[in-house]
Design an enzyme around this catalytic site. Structure first.
Site, mmCIF file in Angstrom:
data_model
loop_
_atom_site.group_PDB
_atom_site.id
_atom_site.type_symbol
_atom_site.label_atom_id
_atom_site.label_comp_id
_atom_site.label_asym_id
_atom_site.label_seq_id
_atom_site.Cartn_x
_atom_site.Cartn_y
_atom_site.Cartn_z
ATOM 1 N N HIS A 137 4.069 5.551 3.092
ATOM 2 C CA HIS A 137 3.258 6.319 3.905
ATOM 3 C C HIS A 137 2.828 7.078 5.504
ATOM 4 O O HIS A 137 2.732 7.453 5.924
ATOM 5 C CB HIS A 137 2.453 6.770 2.929
ATOM 6 C CG HIS A 137 3.012 7.545 1.734
ATOM 7 N ND1 HIS A 137 3.417 8.679 1.491
ATOM 8 C CD2 HIS A 137 2.814 6.463 0.486
ATOM 9 C CE1 HIS A 137 3.516 8.562 -0.467
ATOM 10 N NE2 HIS A 137 3.473 7.721 -0.543
ATOM 11 N N ASP A 187 10.093 6.704 -5.263
ATOM 12 C CA ASP A 187 8.825 6.436 -6.059
ATOM 13 C C ASP A 187 8.392 7.729 -6.887
ATOM 14 O O ASP A 187 9.310 8.988 -5.976
ATOM 15 C CB ASP A 187 8.581 6.128 -4.593
ATOM 16 C CG ASP A 187 6.671 5.760 -4.569
ATOM 17 O OD1 ASP A 187 6.244 5.014 -4.602
ATOM 18 O OD2 ASP A 187 6.448 6.709 -4.869
ATOM 19 N N HIS A 192 6.116 9.648 -5.688
ATOM 20 C CA HIS A 192 5.358 10.190 -4.707
ATOM 21 C C HIS A 192 6.354 10.797 -2.729
ATOM 22 O O HIS A 192 7.385 9.887 -3.182
ATOM 23 C CB HIS A 192 4.048 8.831 -3.978
ATOM 24 C CG HIS A 192 2.691 9.183 -4.767
ATOM 25 N ND1 HIS A 192 2.770 8.035 -5.546
ATOM 26 C CD2 HIS A 192 2.210 9.767 -4.984
ATOM 27 C CE1 HIS A 192 2.314 8.309 -6.585
ATOM 28 N NE2 HIS A 192 1.110 9.018 -5.731
ATOM 29 N N ASP A 218 6.372 4.075 -9.522
ATOM 30 C CA ASP A 218 5.276 4.473 -9.978
ATOM 31 C C ASP A 218 5.801 5.996 -10.738
ATOM 32 O O ASP A 218 5.654 6.381 -11.323
ATOM 33 C CB ASP A 218 4.042 5.076 -9.269
ATOM 34 C CG ASP A 218 4.840 5.321 -7.954
ATOM 35 O OD1 ASP A 218 6.431 5.445 -7.683
ATOM 36 O OD2 ASP A 218 3.887 5.438 -7.038
HETATM 37 F F1 V1D Z 1 -8.015 6.258 -6.955
HETATM 38 C C1 V1D Z 1 -8.047 5.270 -6.070
HETATM 39 C C2 V1D Z 1 -8.569 4.508 -6.405
HETATM 40 C C3 V1D Z 1 -9.361 3.347 -5.546
HETATM 41 C C4 V1D Z 1 -9.121 4.021 -3.998
HETATM 42 C C5 V1D Z 1 -7.363 5.189 -3.917
HETATM 43 C C6 V1D Z 1 -7.360 5.693 -5.481
HETATM 44 C C7 V1D Z 1 -6.255 5.965 -5.568
HETATM 45 C C8 V1D Z 1 -5.558 7.140 -5.808
HETATM 46 N N1 V1D Z 1 -4.485 8.486 -6.075
HETATM 47 N N2 V1D Z 1 -5.856 7.521 -4.401
HETATM 48 C C9 V1D Z 1 -4.668 7.869 -4.342
HETATM 49 C C10 V1D Z 1 -3.930 8.383 -3.666
HETATM 50 N N3 V1D Z 1 -4.849 9.448 -1.890
HETATM 51 C C11 V1D Z 1 -5.500 10.735 -2.953
HETATM 52 C C12 V1D Z 1 -6.387 10.990 -1.364
HETATM 53 C C13 V1D Z 1 -7.532 11.873 -1.968
HETATM 54 N N4 V1D Z 1 -7.230 12.518 -0.311
HETATM 55 C C14 V1D Z 1 -7.626 13.942 0.110
HETATM 56 C C15 V1D Z 1 -5.818 11.493 0.011
HETATM 57 O O1 V1D Z 1 -4.694 11.253 -3.642
HETATM 58 C C16 V1D Z 1 -3.480 7.995 -3.205
HETATM 59 C C17 V1D Z 1 -1.662 7.709 -3.965
HETATM 60 C C18 V1D Z 1 -1.107 6.658 -2.858
HETATM 61 C C19 V1D Z 1 0.916 6.468 -3.819
HETATM 62 C C20 V1D Z 1 0.786 5.438 -2.424
HETATM 63 C C21 V1D Z 1 2.966 4.479 -3.312
HETATM 64 O O2 V1D Z 1 2.722 4.953 -4.424
HETATM 65 O O3 V1D Z 1 3.291 6.078 -2.931
HETATM 66 C C22 V1D Z 1 2.866 3.710 -2.315
HETATM 67 N N5 V1D Z 1 3.960 3.725 -2.010
HETATM 68 O O4 V1D Z 1 4.814 2.417 -0.952
HETATM 69 C C23 V1D Z 1 4.113 1.875 -1.329
HETATM 70 C C24 V1D Z 1 2.569 2.742 -1.586
HETATM 71 ZN ZN ZN Z 2 4.178 6.430 -4.871
HETATM 72 CA CA CA Z 3 9.843 9.815 -4.112
#
Ligand code: V1D
Ligand code: ZN
Ligand code: CA
Length: 425
Positions: free
Chosen positions: A138, A173, A175, A262
């Site tokens: 990302h 992944d 995502h 994931d």
């Molecule tokens: F649940 C949480 C608790 C603490 C901090 C973050 C999170 C969390 C869960 N899901 N954050 C997310 C996703 N962020 C949002 C944000 C809300 N804002 C508007 C954006 O929904 C981010 C998920 C990231 C996934 C990363 C990955 O799995 O794809 C990855 N790829 O390479 C490494 C990781």
């Molecule tokens: Zn992911």
């Molecule tokens: Ca993907």
């Protein structure tokens, strides 16, 4: 070439596994130590060339990232972040991407592993390179995103492009691989293919079927948007069909495969129903093309399942099948009792499959139609090869390995997993 004869390099540094994002943050780098421990306990290291990755330098990182962003990452600490709120916001640092102790070293190590893997592939010294700490898809040029700070995939791809006219990037992944897609959206030298959950405001919200690339890059971005509950049968079918066509039409010189775990059933952030076998069959399928392959990690939020998944995929790449009974090792009692110490990922109540037959047929038809628009294997005028990122001398590599071997977990040498046969490295 028989699978057992392929030269496979594997990158691991115990310092990434001790990194810690924040309390209650789903990303746990400790899963990398658990993966490595499982790889060792199954004795897979005996068939791998194991390296401690080099830390990539700031100037390597700015081959893709903006200088002010890299400079900020290199200087900011948990104690000083409150004095730089404007820049924290500008670079999207905070809740998803917190500043933690050792953050910049963490970035330099996971990126070093991916670039080192690409360099070994370029020189034909490795057929396959594995870096489970990489795959942070990302990160953007001037912005952290979704737990990712530096985009090691973009940097490894740029390295591969020094020697290969065309590179395919594949992302399983759950995502969307938005950072990698965005970096190469305008070029036909990289084809990006992401399979992901799309809709219901699922992060990051991009990766619609109609996003196919622009200008020279038109048709060279492929998106396969899926709904909750994808199962092995449907996932493997759409994966194999898409990738067979991509390989036929594009004929890449190298492949990068991001294996975010994931997409497995029961993940904390995911909503698919894939088993270890379904996930690994994508890895086996890409290996079967006999094209140099860089294999990376990514997401994955049940630590024991991530370790099961990536240890199993290390075995898949080696052409081995793992025993269902997990061998005793340092994390055995604490983490694997959930599934009676078995390799299989447990899913008590599978998520309903919301991908109807007609939906999947339509997606597949659309993806294949777009791929049939491609010119077969577009060629480029290869220019003079740009300077090497870094190519260690062979004896230097051995030193790195020896350093790693003597440093494993600083445990007593009586532990059988520490008895490395130095001749094999
Ligand atoms: F649940 C949480 C608790 C603490 C901090 C973050 C999170 C969390 C869960 N899901 N954050 C997310 C996703 N962020 C949002 C944000 C809300 N804002 C508007 C954006 O929904 C981010 C998920 C990231 C996934 C990363 C990955 O799995 O794809 C990855 N790829 O390479 C490494 C990781
Ligand atoms: Zn992911
Ligand atoms: Ca993907």
């Amino acid at each position: 070439m028989p699978s057992s004869k392929r030269r496979i390099s594997y990158y691991y540094d115990s310092d990434v596994g001790t990194s810690y994002y924040a309390p209650n943050h789903p990303m746990k780098p400790h899963r990398l130590s658990m993966t490595h421990s499982l790889v060792l306990s199954y004795r897979l290291h005996e068939s791998l060339e194991v390296f401690r990755p080099r830390k990539s330098s700031a100037s390597e990182l700015t081959q893709f990232h903006a200088e002010d962003y890299v400079n900020f990452l290199s200087k900011i600490t948990p104690n000083t972040q409150h004095e730089h709120l404007q820049q924290m916001q500008k670079f999207n640092l905070g809740e998803d991407c917190p500043i933690f102790d050792g953050l910049f070293d963490f970035c330099k190590i996971y990126t070093g592993g991916s670039i080192d893997g690409a360099v070994r592939i370029n020189h034909g010294i490795s057929d396959i390179a594995i870096n489970w700490s990489g795959g942070l898809h990302h990160a953007k040029k001037s912005e952290a995103s979704g737990f990712c700070y530096i985009n090691d995939i973009v940097l490894a791809t740029l390295e591969l492009l020094k020697y290969h006219a065309r590179v395919v990037y594949i992302d399983i992944d759950i995502h969307h691989g938005d950072g990698v897609e965005e970096a190469f959206y305008l070029t036909d030298r990289v084809m990006t293919v992401s399979f992901h959950k799309f809709g219901d405001l699922f992060f990051p919200g991009t990766g619609d079927i109609g996003d196919i690339g622009l200008n020279d890059g038109k048709y060279y971005s492929v998106n396969v948007p899926l709904h909750d509950g994808m199962d092995d049968h449907n996932f493997v079918d759409i994966f194999n069909t898409t990738m067979q066509k991509v390989m036929e039409m594009y004929q890449p010189g190298a492949i990068i495969l991001q294996c975010g775990a994931d997409s497995l059933a029961a993940d904390r952030l995911g909503c698919f129903n894939l088993t270890l076998e379904g996930h690994a069959s994508c890895v086996a399928f890409m290996k079967s093309f006999n094209v140099p392959l860089l294999v990376l990690g990514g997401g994955g939020y049940i630590k024991s399942n991530v370790a099961r998944c990536w240890a199993n995929e290390t075995a898949t790449l080696l052409g081995k099948i793992l025993d269902e009974n997990i061998p005793e090792h340092e994390f055995y009692y604490e983490y694997y009792s959930d599934a009676s110490y078995k390799l299989k990922v447990q899913q008590k109540s599978p998520i309903e499959n919301l991908n109807s037959r007609t939906y999947l047929q339509d997606i597949k038809r659309c993806v294949l139609e777009n791929l049939s628009q491609l010119r077969i294997a577009p060629s480029v005028q290869m220019q003079e090869i740009p300077p090497e990122a870094y190519l260690p001398e062979l004896d230097e590599l051995e030193l790195i390995v020896e350093e790693k071997v003597s440093g494993i977990g600083n445990k007593s040498s009586e532990n059988p997993i520490e008895f490395y046969d130095k001749e094999r490295y």
